[in-house]
Design a protein around this motif. Structure first.
Motif, PDB file in Angstrom:
ATOM      1  N   LYS A 101      -1.858  -8.684 -16.620  1.00  0.00           N
ATOM      2  CA  LYS A 101      -1.583  -9.301 -15.445  1.00  0.00           C
ATOM      3  C   LYS A 101      -0.377  -9.096 -14.599  1.00  0.00           C
ATOM      4  N   ALA A 102       0.490  -8.770 -15.445  1.00  0.00           N
ATOM      5  CA  ALA A 102       1.814  -8.304 -14.603  1.00  0.00           C
ATOM      6  C   ALA A 102       1.629  -7.011 -14.159  1.00  0.00           C
ATOM      7  N   PHE A 103       1.105  -6.163 -15.000  1.00  0.00           N
ATOM      8  CA  PHE A 103       0.814  -4.695 -14.496  1.00  0.00           C
ATOM      9  C   PHE A 103      -0.105  -4.677 -13.029  1.00  0.00           C
ATOM     10  N   ASP A 104      -1.033  -5.560 -13.402  1.00  0.00           N
ATOM     11  CA  ASP A 104      -1.832  -5.669 -11.942  1.00  0.00           C
ATOM     12  C   ASP A 104      -1.262  -6.272 -10.935  1.00  0.00           C
ATOM     13  N   GLN A 105      -0.220  -7.000 -11.100  1.00  0.00           N
ATOM     14  CA  GLN A 105       0.762  -7.443  -9.920  1.00  0.00           C
ATOM     15  C   GLN A 105       1.304  -6.423  -9.635  1.00  0.00           C
ATOM     16  N   ASP A 106       2.169  -5.648 -10.154  1.00  0.00           N
ATOM     17  CA  ASP A 106       3.054  -4.542 -10.071  1.00  0.00           C
ATOM     18  C   ASP A 106       2.122  -3.475  -9.134  1.00  0.00           C
ATOM     19  N   ILE A 107       0.888  -3.220  -9.623  1.00  0.00           N
ATOM     20  CA  ILE A 107      -0.002  -2.218  -8.872  1.00  0.00           C
ATOM     21  C   ILE A 107      -0.366  -2.667  -7.359  1.00  0.00           C
ATOM     22  N   GLY A 108      -0.492  -4.241  -7.326  1.00  0.00           N
ATOM     23  CA  GLY A 108      -0.842  -4.747  -6.245  1.00  0.00           C
ATOM     24  C   GLY A 108       0.229  -4.521  -5.076  1.00  0.00           C
ATOM     25  N   GLN A 109       1.455  -4.617  -5.710  1.00  0.00           N
ATOM     26  CA  GLN A 109       2.688  -4.665  -4.825  1.00  0.00           C
ATOM     27  C   GLN A 109       2.693  -3.286  -4.448  1.00  0.00           C
ATOM     28  N   LEU A 110       2.828  -2.246  -5.320  1.00  0.00           N
ATOM     29  CA  LEU A 110       2.733  -0.912  -4.757  1.00  0.00           C
ATOM     30  C   LEU A 110       1.798  -0.430  -3.632  1.00  0.00           C
ATOM     31  N   ARG A 111       0.474  -1.047  -3.825  1.00  0.00           N
ATOM     32  CA  ARG A 111      -0.263  -0.848  -2.701  1.00  0.00           C
ATOM     33  C   ARG A 111       0.088  -1.417  -1.422  1.00  0.00           C
ATOM     34  N   ALA A 112       0.528  -2.607  -1.828  1.00  0.00           N
ATOM     35  CA  ALA A 112       0.989  -3.517  -0.422  1.00  0.00           C
ATOM     36  C   ALA A 112       2.162  -2.799   0.340  1.00  0.00           C
ATOM     37  N   LEU A 113       3.098  -2.120  -0.277  1.00  0.00           N
ATOM     38  CA  LEU A 113       4.229  -1.420   0.105  1.00  0.00           C
ATOM     39  C   LEU A 113       3.658  -0.035   0.863  1.00  0.00           C
ATOM     40  N   ILE A 114       2.682   0.628   0.182  1.00  0.00           N
ATOM     41  CA  ILE A 114       2.162   1.708   1.048  1.00  0.00           C
ATOM     42  C   ILE A 114       1.641   1.649   2.288  1.00  0.00           C
ATOM     43  N   SER A 115       0.798   0.294   2.133  1.00  0.00           N
ATOM     44  CA  SER A 115      -0.034  -0.322   3.367  1.00  0.00           C
ATOM     45  C   SER A 115       1.021  -0.595   4.341  1.00  0.00           C
ATOM     46  N   GLN A 116       2.177  -1.282   3.903  1.00  0.00           N
ATOM     47  CA  GLN A 116       3.263  -1.616   4.863  1.00  0.00           C
ATOM     48  C   GLN A 116       3.822  -0.451   5.640  1.00  0.00           C
ATOM     49  N   MET A 117       4.229   0.696   4.725  1.00  0.00           N
ATOM     50  CA  MET A 117       4.868   1.900   5.255  1.00  0.00           C
ATOM     51  C   MET A 117       3.984   2.499   6.362  1.00  0.00           C
ATOM     52  N   GLY A 118       2.649   2.603   5.936  1.00  0.00           N
ATOM     53  CA  GLY A 118       1.725   3.291   6.794  1.00  0.00           C
ATOM     54  C   GLY A 118       1.642   2.694   7.864  1.00  0.00           C
ATOM     55  N   GLY A 119       1.466   1.336   7.850  1.00  0.00           N
ATOM     56  CA  GLY A 119       1.306   0.637   9.348  1.00  0.00           C
ATOM     57  C   GLY A 119       2.537   0.786  10.199  1.00  0.00           C
ATOM     58  N   LEU A 120       3.679   0.908   9.673  1.00  0.00           N
ATOM     59  CA  LEU A 120       4.700   1.096  10.473  1.00  0.00           C
ATOM     60  C   LEU A 120       4.691   2.603  10.948  1.00  0.00           C
ATOM     61  N   ALA A 121       4.346   3.533  10.036  1.00  0.00           N
ATOM     62  CA  ALA A 121       4.095   5.005  10.817  1.00  0.00           C
ATOM     63  C   ALA A 121       3.390   5.134  11.686  1.00  0.00           C
ATOM     64  N   GLU A 122       1.993   4.666  11.547  1.00  0.00           N
ATOM     65  CA  GLU A 122       1.166   4.647  12.381  1.00  0.00           C
ATOM     66  C   GLU A 122       1.580   4.284  13.696  1.00  0.00           C
ATOM     67  N   GLN A 123       2.180   3.161  13.904  1.00  0.00           N
ATOM     68  CA  GLN A 123       2.750   2.545  15.085  1.00  0.00           C
ATOM     69  C   GLN A 123       3.781   3.534  15.720  1.00  0.00           C
ATOM     70  N   ALA A 124       4.512   4.054  14.730  1.00  0.00           N
ATOM     71  CA  ALA A 124       5.724   4.685  15.335  1.00  0.00           C
ATOM     72  C   ALA A 124       4.816   5.917  16.047  1.00  0.00           C
ATOM     73  N   ILE A 125       3.874   6.352  15.564  1.00  0.00           N
ATOM     74  CA  ILE A 125       3.250   7.652  16.299  1.00  0.00           C
ATOM     75  C   ILE A 125       2.917   7.128  17.825  1.00  0.00           C
ATOM     76  N   GLU A 126       2.220   6.123  17.621  1.00  0.00           N
ATOM     77  CA  GLU A 126       1.690   5.577  18.882  1.00  0.00           C
ATOM     78  C   GLU A 126       2.575   5.380  19.972  1.00  0.00           C
ATOM     79  N   ASP A 127       3.869   4.444  19.513  1.00  0.00           N
ATOM     80  CA  ASP A 127       4.851   4.130  20.527  1.00  0.00           C
ATOM     81  C   ASP A 127       5.637   5.274  20.909  1.00  0.00           C
ATOM     82  N   ALA A 128       5.666   6.228  19.963  1.00  0.00           N
ATOM     83  CA  ALA A 128       6.515   7.575  20.536  1.00  0.00           C
ATOM     84  C   ALA A 128       5.554   8.247  21.701  1.00  0.00           C
ATOM     85  N   MET A 129       4.407   8.110  21.385  1.00  0.00           N
ATOM     86  CA  MET A 129       3.610   9.019  22.421  1.00  0.00           C
ATOM     87  C   MET A 129       3.417   8.275  23.691  1.00  0.00           C
TER      88      MET A 129
END
Length: 234
Positions: free
Chosen positions: A10-38
């Motif tokens: 259960k703890a490992f599944d939570q860790d994996i979930g947190q990793l995926r959430a951080l990737i999603s958060q980073m990606g959302g910020l990067a995508e927004q940065a591209i759009e805002d820069a343009m």
């Protein structure tokens, strides 16, 4: 009463979930940065461009948090096989997203230089680069969706789209060189716009890198090497 093994899983599944959430958060910020820069480039909005540069620090901070989590998970959980593959893929994907954020920041840095002083000869950037920027942002968005869904076939399709972005870059390069040849007063702006176009092309390359990692994480196999647009034409 739950066993220690169940707690560990259960703890490992939570860790994996947190990793995926951080990737999603980073990606959302990067995508927004591209759009805002343009958008800043189109409008000559130096305030928005500066905001893109400042927000890049958030992406860096999330990457650092993810790296610490990966170290902790490997040390405490000793993951094997598929689990280890996913963790390593997440670490590599985070590094690539950080670079995508850097490319967006670099585009934002060029906004004041491109728009320059009042009265300077202007190139209509609205008609040249936005479509390329949208394609690059869409690739980032779609590869993050593929990562979330563990969709190997979507990853393959995203890699195929990089040829279109390369063709976009070649077309824009020719257009901008023509501007420069026909009017020497545009040389400085052309140099900066070429830099922007190259950064967008590199964003596409990095999106395909993420797609390849998604494919590997989902299947355990490496994606077949794709042909470039030039190779396909021959």
């Amino acid at each position: 009463m739950a066993s220690s093994h169940e707690h560990t899983v259960k703890a490992f599944d939570q860790d994996i979930g947190q990793l995926r959430a951080l990737i999603s958060q980073m990606g959302g910020l990067a995508e927004q940065a591209i759009e805002d820069a343009m958008l800043a480039l189109q409008r000559g909005d130096t305030a928005l461009a500066n905001e893109v540069r400042q927000k890049d620090k958030q992406i860096d901070a999330i990457e650092a948090e993810l790296e610490k989590l990966v170290v902790r998970v490997i040390a405490l959980r000793a993951p094997m096989a598929d689990d280890l593959r996913e963790i390593i893929a997440a670490l590599k994907i985070a590094a690539v997203i950080e670079r995508i954020g850097d490319y967006a920041k670099n585009i934002a840095k060029r906004v004041p230089m491109i728009h320059g002083e009042a009265g300077e000869e202007r190139i209509d950037v609205v008609s040249i680069l936005p479509a390329m920027g949208q394609l690059a942002a869409d690739m980032v968005h779609d590869v993050l969706d593929a990562y979330s869904a563990r969709d190997a076939q979507a990853a393959v399709r995203i890699c195929a789209r990089d040829n279109a972005l390369d063709d976009f870059y070649d077309s824009i390069f020719r257009t901008l060189v023509t501007y420069m040849v026909e009017n020497s007063r545009t040389i400085s702006q052309v140099a900066h716009l070429l830099f922007v176009a190259k950064n967008l092309e590199r964003i596409g390359d990095h999106a395909t890198n993420v797609a390849e990692m998604v494919y590997f994480a989902a299947t355990g196999d490496y994606m077949a090497e794709r042909e470039t647009g030039e190779a396909q034409a021959n």
